[in-house]
Design a protein around this motif. Structure first.
Motif, short mmCIF file in Angstrom:
data_model
loop_
_atom_site.label_atom_id
_atom_site.label_comp_id
_atom_site.label_asym_id
_atom_site.label_seq_id
_atom_site.Cartn_x
_atom_site.Cartn_y
_atom_site.Cartn_z
N SER A 46 0.82 -1.21 0.00
CA SER A 46 0.00 0.00 0.00
C SER A 46 0.86 1.26 0.00
O SER A 46 0.45 2.30 -0.54
CB SER A 46 -0.94 0.02 1.21
OG SER A 46 -0.22 -0.05 2.43
N ARG A 49 2.14 1.68 -3.58
CA ARG A 49 1.08 2.11 -4.51
C ARG A 49 0.82 3.61 -4.46
O ARG A 49 0.19 4.16 -5.38
CB ARG A 49 -0.22 1.35 -4.21
CG ARG A 49 -0.23 -0.07 -4.77
CD ARG A 49 -1.64 -0.65 -4.78
NE ARG A 49 -2.13 -0.90 -3.45
CZ ARG A 49 -2.03 -2.07 -2.82
NH1 ARG A 49 -1.44 -3.08 -3.41
NH2 ARG A 49 -2.52 -2.22 -1.60
N GLN A 51 2.78 5.81 -5.17
CA GLN A 51 3.43 6.44 -6.32
C GLN A 51 2.48 6.52 -7.51
O GLN A 51 2.71 7.31 -8.43
CB GLN A 51 4.68 5.65 -6.71
CG GLN A 51 4.42 4.26 -7.23
CD GLN A 51 5.69 3.50 -7.51
OE1 GLN A 51 6.53 3.97 -8.27
NE2 GLN A 51 5.84 2.34 -6.90
N GLY A 52 1.42 5.73 -7.49
CA GLY A 52 0.47 5.74 -8.61
C GLY A 52 -0.83 6.44 -8.29
O GLY A 52 -1.82 6.26 -9.01
N LYS A 53 -0.83 7.25 -7.22
CA LYS A 53 -2.05 7.97 -6.85
C LYS A 53 -1.82 9.48 -6.94
O LYS A 53 -0.76 9.99 -6.57
CB LYS A 53 -2.49 7.58 -5.44
CG LYS A 53 -2.88 6.11 -5.34
CD LYS A 53 -3.61 5.77 -4.05
CE LYS A 53 -4.04 4.31 -4.02
NZ LYS A 53 -4.88 3.98 -2.86
N ASN A 67 3.42 13.09 -6.49
CA ASN A 67 2.32 12.14 -6.33
C ASN A 67 2.13 11.91 -4.84
O ASN A 67 2.79 12.54 -4.01
CB ASN A 67 2.60 10.84 -7.09
CG ASN A 67 3.95 10.23 -6.72
OD1 ASN A 67 4.28 10.12 -5.54
ND2 ASN A 67 4.73 9.84 -7.73
N ARG A 68 1.24 11.00 -4.48
CA ARG A 68 0.97 10.77 -3.05
C ARG A 68 2.21 10.25 -2.31
O ARG A 68 2.37 10.51 -1.12
CB ARG A 68 -0.18 9.78 -2.88
CG ARG A 68 -1.55 10.33 -3.23
CD ARG A 68 -2.11 11.21 -2.15
NE ARG A 68 -3.39 11.78 -2.55
CZ ARG A 68 -4.06 12.69 -1.86
NH1 ARG A 68 -3.57 13.15 -0.72
NH2 ARG A 68 -5.22 13.16 -2.29
N PRO A 124 -8.01 5.90 -5.63
CA PRO A 124 -7.61 6.52 -6.90
C PRO A 124 -8.42 7.78 -7.17
O PRO A 124 -9.56 7.90 -6.73
CB PRO A 124 -7.90 5.42 -7.93
CG PRO A 124 -8.90 4.52 -7.27
CD PRO A 124 -8.59 4.56 -5.81
N THR A 475 -4.36 1.98 -7.83
CA THR A 475 -3.73 3.20 -8.31
C THR A 475 -4.61 3.78 -9.42
O THR A 475 -5.51 3.10 -9.92
CB THR A 475 -2.33 2.93 -8.88
OG1 THR A 475 -2.47 2.04 -10.01
CG2 THR A 475 -1.43 2.29 -7.83
N ASP A 476 -4.34 5.00 -9.81
CA ASP A 476 -5.12 5.63 -10.87
C ASP A 476 -5.03 4.80 -12.16
O ASP A 476 -6.05 4.52 -12.81
CB ASP A 476 -4.61 7.05 -11.15
CG ASP A 476 -4.77 7.98 -9.97
OD1 ASP A 476 -5.22 7.52 -8.91
OD2 ASP A 476 -4.42 9.17 -10.10
N ARG A 477 -3.80 4.42 -12.52
CA ARG A 477 -3.60 3.67 -13.76
C ARG A 477 -4.29 2.30 -13.71
O ARG A 477 -4.92 1.87 -14.68
CB ARG A 477 -2.11 3.51 -14.04
CG ARG A 477 -1.81 2.85 -15.40
CD ARG A 477 -0.32 2.58 -15.54
NE ARG A 477 0.43 3.81 -15.50
CZ ARG A 477 0.66 4.60 -16.56
NH1 ARG A 477 0.17 4.25 -17.74
NH2 ARG A 477 1.37 5.69 -16.45
N TYR A 478 -4.17 1.60 -12.59
CA TYR A 478 -4.78 0.28 -12.46
C TYR A 478 -6.30 0.39 -12.57
O TYR A 478 -6.96 -0.45 -13.19
CB TYR A 478 -4.38 -0.35 -11.13
CG TYR A 478 -4.94 -1.74 -10.92
CD1 TYR A 478 -4.32 -2.86 -11.49
CD2 TYR A 478 -6.10 -1.95 -10.17
CE1 TYR A 478 -4.83 -4.13 -11.30
CE2 TYR A 478 -6.60 -3.22 -9.98
CZ TYR A 478 -5.97 -4.31 -10.54
OH TYR A 478 -6.48 -5.57 -10.36
#
Length: 498
Positions: A46, A49, A51-53, A67-68, A124, A475-478
């Motif tokens: 978590s 992850r 890094q992807g939010k 990023n977050r 996300p 994450t946003d991308r997922y």
């Protein structure tokens, strides 16, 4: 002088004791409990992850902006600096410290943990993702970022192998990272149970607003009660007043980072110019003043600011490039005769300085760095001799006002901007679609295998909480990829794993 200790034996308790040491490893007496918890967080999925939010700007469009994850690292650094400053300035009795006296002793590791972990529960697509999940869970306990952070640390994350997916007689007995009680307390920002349904929420809503309620979930209440009991050593405390000194430091650090670094990203992206701070539109200024005054009431600061006062604070304390030094030493006659020349020189100075701050990386970084440093130096301690753990670290009123102005200005001018709203609106639709699809009959078959196991062990409405846990962890991308698999004519390959 006798004083209760800042940390007590029960702070170090864990839900699962004793912890097993696999492969006959020896106990780690050389490492503190807080440091062990810090390591568990760093290695947790978590945390990665984050890094992807999204923090301010969507990460899928640029890898330059925060990023977050990077935001959390910055919050942790600021929080640790505040803790070190408080320790340096105050002795163990909460009084100004002389050089040879023992410091207050706040754990920098624990404060750093709180900074790194404070945004773990964000879903996300930021606030729009939070609203989407809260609407989906309105009748089942709601959704809120900090409540989800607590849940991730105490239930969802996997540290130890468990039987039956962690459920016993349908009850969730998972312990997450099995953190120390005081560590969990360091991220408990809101001491309130979130209403379980819409009817109960309406009773506390202001003007009919049903936005996400700050607090923790009813299903996690027993965990929170255990934490409070341990930290308070079973002492009674009125509901709603539990917040540890480490948590107050993290909260301040979050506000400082948010108010300055998001503004810096806005300058770099061209969403906002320093000139917009000096000369905001009348509508924007009215919104900023109204919101700042509301927030000052919450901070128990009995000062109502006018538009002129807010403008003066921006020009004198935050962005002091008004050009007034250009007219120093001139007589009234000269000022009157050469008014247009002087006015032109002042505007030219303001314009060029603003352009340098926004466009030159070193100057822009220096600008935000100086503000952060000044804000950190505004931290002070309010010591609680009866419950040292509940001591508060606050900002001087003048600094708190500056933080509120900058934070509110950043939010109103950027996060509320149409360009970002469009991206967030799409995110809200994506999150809602994914949740509702998984919540349909047999929709759980779309969940990854390990999540399906947990879902099947859960009882009744708690199954929806398991779905919510899964969606919020994306994450946003997922989330975009998962959404594409549901509705796109060209979905991701079936060979790409969940």
């Amino acid at each position: 002088m006798s004083v209760k200790s800042l940390y007590i034996k029960s702070d170090f308790k864990r839900e699962k004791e004793p912890e097993p040491f696999e492969n006959n490893l020896e106990p780690e007496d050389y490492r503190s409990s807080w440091r062990r918890d810090y390591a568990r967080l760093i290695h947790a999925p978590s945390f990665r992850r984050l890094q992807g939010k999204t923090q301010l700007f969507p990460g899928v469009e640029s890898d330059f902006f925060r990023n977050r994850l990077t935001h959390s690292i910055e919050v942790a650094q600021i929080a640790k600096s505040i803790a070190l400053r408080i320790n340096y300035n105050y002795n163990k009795y909460g009084k100004p410290r002389k050089k040879k006296e023992k410091s207050l002793g706040i754990s920098p590791d624990l404060v750093e943990f709180a900074g790194l972990a404070h945004d773990l529960g964000h879903p996300p697509f930021g606030h729009q993702g939070e609203e989407a999940l809260d609407e989906c869970m309105m009748e089942y306990g709601g959704f809120e970022g900090n409540a989800q952070t607590i849940r991730l640390l105490t239930k969802i994350e996997k540290k130890f192998k468990v039987e039956n997916s962690g459920f016993i007689d349908g009850k969730d007995k998972r312990v997450g990272l099995n953190l120390s009680m005081r560590t969990i307390a360091s991220v408990l920002k809101y001491d309130r149970v979130i209403p379980e349904n819409k009817a109960d929420r309406l009773e506390i809503a202001k003007e009919g607003e049903l936005l996400p309620v700050k607090g923790y979930y009813k299903c996690d209440e027993s965990t929170i009660n255990n934490v409070k009991s341990a930290v308070l050593n079973n002492s009674p405390l009125p509901h709603g007043q539990f917040k540890t000194v480490e948590c107050t430091i993290m909260d301040i650090a979050d506000d400082i980072a948010y108010s300055t670094y998001d503004l810096e990203d806005g300058f770099k992206a061209g969403f906002i110019s320093p000139m917009d701070l000096l000369f905001p539109s009348a509508t924007l200024m009215e919104m900023v003043v109204e919101k700042v005054n509301r927030n000052l009431v919450k901070e128990s600061i009995s000062k109502v600011l006018t538009k002129d006062e807010v403008s003066d604070i921006i020009r004198e304390s935050i962005l002091p490039i008004d050009g007034s030094t250009i007219i120093d030493g001139y007589s009234k006659e000269d000022l009157g005769e050469y008014f247009l020349d002087f006015a032109g020189s002042i505007v030219d100075l303001q314009y060029r300085t603003a352009k340098l701050i926004a466009g030159d990386g070193s100057i822009r970084t220096g600008f935000t760095s100086s503000i952060v440093g000044r804000f950190i130096r505004g931290a002070k301690l309010e010591f609680n001799k009866d419950q040292p753990a509940l001591s508060k670290v606050k900002l001087d009123d003048s600094i708190r006002i500056q933080v509120e102005i900058l934070k509110t200005f950043t939010f109103m001018s950027q996060i509320a901007s149409p360009r970002l709203k469009i991206a967030e609106f799409r995110g809200k639709d994506i999150v809602s679609k994914i949740f509702n699809t998984l919540d349909e009959e047999n929709g759980y078959n779309l969940l990854p295998d390990d999540v399906q196991k947990v879902y099947k062990e859960a009882n009744g409405a708690y199954k929806k909480r398991i779905i919510c846990d899964f969606v919020s962890s994306m994450t946003d991308r997922y989330a975009i990829e998962f959404y594409g698999r549901l509705i796109s004519e060209n979905p991701e390959t079936i060979f790409k794993p969940f």
